[in-house]
Design an enzyme around this catalytic site. Structure first.
Site, short mmCIF file in Angstrom:
data_model
loop_
_atom_site.label_atom_id
_atom_site.label_comp_id
_atom_site.label_asym_id
_atom_site.label_seq_id
_atom_site.Cartn_x
_atom_site.Cartn_y
_atom_site.Cartn_z
N ASP A 32 -108.21 -17.38 69.16
CA ASP A 32 -108.86 -18.15 70.23
C ASP A 32 -109.78 -17.17 70.97
O ASP A 32 -109.49 -16.75 72.09
CB ASP A 32 -107.79 -18.74 71.15
CG ASP A 32 -106.86 -19.66 70.39
OD1 ASP A 32 -107.24 -20.82 70.18
OD2 ASP A 32 -105.79 -19.22 69.95
N GLY B 65 -95.74 -23.14 72.24
CA GLY B 65 -94.64 -23.48 71.33
C GLY B 65 -95.11 -23.89 69.96
O GLY B 65 -96.24 -23.64 69.58
N HIS C 194 -97.93 -16.39 66.24
CA HIS C 194 -97.31 -16.18 67.56
C HIS C 194 -96.32 -15.01 67.49
O HIS C 194 -96.25 -14.19 68.41
CB HIS C 194 -96.51 -17.42 67.98
CG HIS C 194 -97.33 -18.65 68.23
ND1 HIS C 194 -97.24 -19.77 67.44
CD2 HIS C 194 -98.22 -18.96 69.20
CE1 HIS C 194 -98.04 -20.72 67.91
NE2 HIS C 194 -98.66 -20.25 68.97
N ARG D 221 -101.83 -26.66 64.97
CA ARG D 221 -102.51 -27.90 64.59
C ARG D 221 -102.66 -28.05 63.07
O ARG D 221 -103.01 -29.13 62.60
CB ARG D 221 -103.86 -28.01 65.30
CG ARG D 221 -103.68 -28.22 66.80
CD ARG D 221 -104.97 -28.55 67.52
NE ARG D 221 -104.72 -29.03 68.86
CZ ARG D 221 -104.83 -28.31 69.98
NH1 ARG D 221 -105.18 -27.03 69.90
NH2 ARG D 221 -104.59 -28.84 71.16
#
Ligand code: AMP
Length: 286
Positions: free
Chosen positions: A152, A31, A37, A189
């Site tokens: 990632d 989320g 995303h 983040r």
């Protein structure tokens, strides 16, 4: 878009699509969605007839003292974003739905040769938490393809290895890193950073690019390049975690014969731990 929080309801919802042999693509997230995303959703739409996204902040992948409680939860706006991007189903289970017995998983999935280095060294248990929850989510959704961001990169390798080793019938696709104009990789983040820190944060990518250019110019002292980058980052105000030149396939130190490289970096800035990487094929080696 259908929003579903129960495993049984999701299964019955997807049953019809499976009977009709629709191709299902899955995008797992925690989320606080940003353009990175949403580009995974775009890719999923290209790859399938039906796109399922999940939002689940997985306690199992956070260590003690990490930001599980403070992790940004923005469910309503995430739902809006997914809907307007064309996602068909949002699966948003509670912690109790995913881990009914103990709030954790009794079965753990780990990929030892990949999960104890780099981010795995700084965050012990993190990749076991990731591999376990992704195994569960893949078992619940049973997609044909699942899309993960190459931001990632170590996580992507762990998941690829895990699905190969466990013979899970899913095709894992890696999607490119979405960046701000400054070069900073988009991340949930980044929201922990002040405007001034956000400007400085872009230097993480700049250091990756300089390191790649030095390698392309023929520099062969990898340790020196890594140390130069770490010192530069410290001068800018980052606290060091790692900055490593690795082989793409297994994140080990490259030999002179390896030309498929990835430079991976993690560093702390203010309240955020930022990660980034750059992958490339080295064409010239002196
Ligand atoms: P997260 O919500 O941080 O767990 O991320 C969910 C998925 O989005 C993972 O596959 C991430 O690799 C991917 N992702 C996060 N940020 C980016 C980005 N800047 N570019 C591409 N993919 C990303």
């Amino acid at each position: 878009m259908h929003t579903i929080d129960r495993i049984s309801q999701l299964r019955s919802h997807l049953w019809q699509a499976k009977l009709e042999h629709k191709k299902i693509a899955f995008v797992p997230t925690m989320g606080n969605l940003h353009e990175g995303h949403l580009q995974l959703i775009d890719r999923a739409l290209e790859e399938s007839d039906l796109v399922v996204a999940s939002i689940f902040v997985n306690p199992l992948q956070f260590g003690p003292g990490e930001d599980f409680n403070g992790y940004p939860r923005t469910f309503m706006s995430d739902q809006e974003k997914l809907m307007s991007r064309g996602c068909h189903v949002l699966f948003a289970p509670s912690v109790g739905e995913m881990y009914p017995t103990t709030n954790l998983s009794l079965t753990l999935v780990s990929v030892p040769h990949l999960d104890s280095l780099l981010c795995g060294k700084s965050r012990p248990g993190h990749f076991t938490g990731v591999a376990t929850v992704v195994t569960k989510l893949l078992g619940i959704v049973q997609p044909d393809v699942a899309i993960f961001g190459l931001k990632d990169y170590q996580q992507f390798l762990v998941i690829q290895q895990m699905t190969d080793d466990l013979c899970l019938p899913v095709n894992i696709i890696g999607a490119p890193i979405a960046r701000a104009e400054t070069g900073l990789a988009l991340s949930s983040r980044n929201g922990y950073l002040s405007a001034e820190e956000l400007d400085r944060a872009a230097q993480l990518y700049a250091c990756l690019v300089s390191c790649r250019m030095a390698l392309e110019a023929g520099e062969t002292d990898l340790l020196k390049l890594e140390e130069v980058a770490q010192c530069k980052l410290e001068t800018i105000g980052f606290k060091r975690d790692y900055f490593k030149i690795c082989r793409q396939n297994d994140l080990q130190a490259p030999t002179l014969d390896d030309n498929q490289l990835v430079i991976v970096a993690a560093a702390y800035l203010g309240k955020a731990r930022l990660i980034d990487n750059i992958r490339f094929t080295l064409t010239c080696r002196v």
